[in-house]
Design an enzyme around this catalytic site. Structure first.
Site, PDB file in Angstrom:
ATOM      1  N   ARG A 295     -10.473 -11.049   1.759  1.00  0.00           N
ATOM      2  CA  ARG A 295     -11.692 -12.409   1.365  1.00  0.00           C
ATOM      3  C   ARG A 295     -11.125 -13.148   1.532  1.00  0.00           C
ATOM      4  NH1 ARG A 295     -11.814  -8.920  -4.218  1.00  0.00           N
ATOM      5  NH2 ARG A 295     -11.432  -7.027  -2.601  1.00  0.00           N
TER       6      ARG A 295
ATOM      7  N   LYS B 142       0.649  -1.068  -0.258  1.00  0.00           N
ATOM      8  CA  LYS B 142      -0.128  -0.082  -0.087  1.00  0.00           C
ATOM      9  C   LYS B 142       1.075   1.442  -0.192  1.00  0.00           C
ATOM     10  CE  LYS B 142      -3.564  -1.621   2.564  1.00  0.00           C
ATOM     11  NZ  LYS B 142      -4.772  -1.677   1.525  1.00  0.00           N
TER      12      LYS B 142
END
Ligand code: BES
Ligand code: ZN
Ligand code: ZN
Length: 489
Positions: A337, A263
């Site tokens: 997920r 990130k």
């Protein structure tokens, strides 16, 4: 430590506390007969907006006149926050406060007790407490609530409110803790403590056991960090005659760097909150047990960091999830997920849950779509979705149902493997409908397609860096109230 709440029916002349909090609705006259108040309201005829406040020094006590807004809009959320604003404002000023419960509102005694207790406990919590060297803590530890008639429901509501807010503040504390302290091992120890205190059955898989069991999606994320990672399950059986069992599944990324798909550093520190879904599942099952609800629940949480260590998974890696689906990792930052796929499959295959709700700070895109105050709700079952929305509305937690149709399935279908972990095929690449493709991936990877399931994307609501009149900054505990309302019926 919870505050002390006392319910009394005495006249104002007998109030002993230093401060008395008094609600004033917009456009209504104050019925207290003191000249100072009459003078004030005469000069300020529009006074009464929610949270607007004025302290008036009276001979017997100090009066905090606290605006309650429009009476017809005064619901559970408004009462909770109104009480919270009173407590937050006075917490450092006085040890004991008396508060007049608003009258003539459309809530029964139990709901009023519940809202005031929750609002007060939320307001008193301050994340800076543990870390500031020169911390001036709250003085306030006792709240006297003045009501017209001491109905039993008030006390019942207060009792439940203390339990619910304990769960909310647990989520907040775990969320606010820095990731160097709130490691997966720390989370496990809290889960163990909660299991023991609430007589919950505990099951734990370490990384090696998870790998052996076939939880390749979880292990793929976990392998990038040197910190030990865990799959944790807590089970509550409150209805042995029923075969129904809720699964509350939580994303527990104690820190999300993004992994190899790292990130940008802006705001990366906020990724310590990426475990709020797991903390919520933990808090809710603890409260369910304390409330003794007649239901069966399993909470499964996947707890790990997402780090780019030398063993970290790479984009292009293919893993096999616990449900049997193979997944090509296209972006290691879409890790939530992956761990959820295995945590949901675990609740399904090993714990035989019959209906599933997962909570996850899953996508930045849900903030783009719905902002900082509304959670995204996705479900394959309209009845479950409706029940969740209704419970959320009653408790004042905002949710908005997002689409989830087969149209989106192709966007997570794989070329090399069954699925890819980030969406593709749209005009904005993986960004296209990113919250929906995240939910679609969970739907297709966890092996529960035929069972009722709802996914709450709480990325926007799990923490709030805007200080509110009724709450300090930090984790919010979003979802606890709604899930307890839903599960208790
Ligand atoms: N934990 C983040 C989501 C997030 C972002 C929560 C900002 C709160 C604030 C999640 O793991 C993530 O990185 N999601 C990616 C998914 C994408 C790579 C498909 C995202 O939303 O950018
Ligand atoms: Zn991520
Ligand atoms: Zn994440």
């Amino acid at each position: 430590m919870s505050m002390k709440f006392q319910l009394v029916t005495k006249p104002l002349s007998e109030v002993k506390a230093e401060y008395l909090v008094y609600p004033l609705f917009e456009g209504e006259k104050c019925d207290l007969k003191y000249k100072a108040i009459e003078d004030f309201t005469k000069d300020n005829p529009k006074f009464g907006k929610l949270f607007e406040s004025q302290t008036i020094y009276l001979p017997d006590f100090k009066l905090l006149l606290l605006g309650a807004g429009k009476k017809e809009k005064f619901d559970f959320e408004a009462l909770q926050n109104w009480a919270g604003a009173a407590v937050k404002q006075l917490s450092k000023k006085s040890k004991e406060v008396s508060l007049v419960a608003p009258k003539g509102i459309g809530l029964d005694a139990e709901e009023i007790g519940l809202a005031i207790a929750i609002g007060s406990e939320i307001a008193i919590y301050d994340p800076a407490k543990e870390y500031k060297s020169q911390y001036e803590g709250p003085k306030l530890n006792s709240l006297e609530i003045l009501v017209e008639r001491a109905e039993r429901g008030f006390l019942e509501g207060i009792k439940k409110g203390i339990i619910e807010s304990e769960a909310i503040n647990l989520v907040r504390r775990l969320g606010d803790m820095p990731a160097n302290e709130m490691t997966p091992t720390y989370f496990l120890n809290i889960a163990k403590k909660i299991a023991k205190e609430n007589k919950l059955k505990l099951a734990v898989l370490d990384e090696k056991q998870a790998k052996k069991k076939g939880m390749g999606a979880f292990v793929g994320v976990a392998q990038g960090s040197d910190e030990p990672s865990f799959m944790i399950a807590l089970e509550y059986r409150g209805d042995v005659k029923s075969r129904e069992k809720w699964a509350l599944v939580g994303k527990g990324i104690t820190f999300d760097t993004g992994g190899i798909s790292i990130k940008p550093s802006d705001k990366m520190h906020e990724m310590k909150y990426d475990m709020c879904g797991a903390a919520t599942a933990l808090g809710v099952i603890a409260a369910i047990s304390k409330l003794g609800l007649k239901t069966n629940v399993v909470a499964t949480v996947a707890v790990t960091e997402n780090l780019p260590g030398s063993k970290a998974q790479r984009p292009g890696d293919i893993v096999r999830s616990y449900s049997g689906k193979t997944i090509e990792i296209m972006n290691t930052d879409a890790e939530g997920r992956l761990v959820l796929a295995d945590a949901i499959a675990w609740a399904n295959k090993d714990f035989k849950a019959t209906k599933f709700i997962d909570l996850a700070t899953l996508t930045g895109a849900i903030i783009v779509a719905l902002g900082d105050d509304i959670a995204g709700l996705f479900s394959n079952n309209e009845k479950l979705a409706r029940e969740l929305l209704e419970a959320a509305k009653v408790r004042g937690e905002k949710m908005w149902q997002m689409p989830l149709g087969e149209d989106f399935d192709d966007m997570v279908k794989g070329t090399m493997a069954d699925l890819e972990n980030s969406g593709h095929g749209g005009s904005m690449g993986w960004r296209t409908a990113s919250s929906i493709t995240g939910a679609t991936f969970i739907k297709l990877s966890s092996g529960i397609e035929s069972k009722p399931w709802a996914h709450l994307d709480i990325a926007g609501v799990a923490w709030d860096m805007r200080s509110k009149p009724f709450r300090n900054v930090g984790a919010t505990g979003f979802g606890v109230k709604t899930l307890l309302k839903l599960i208790s019926g």
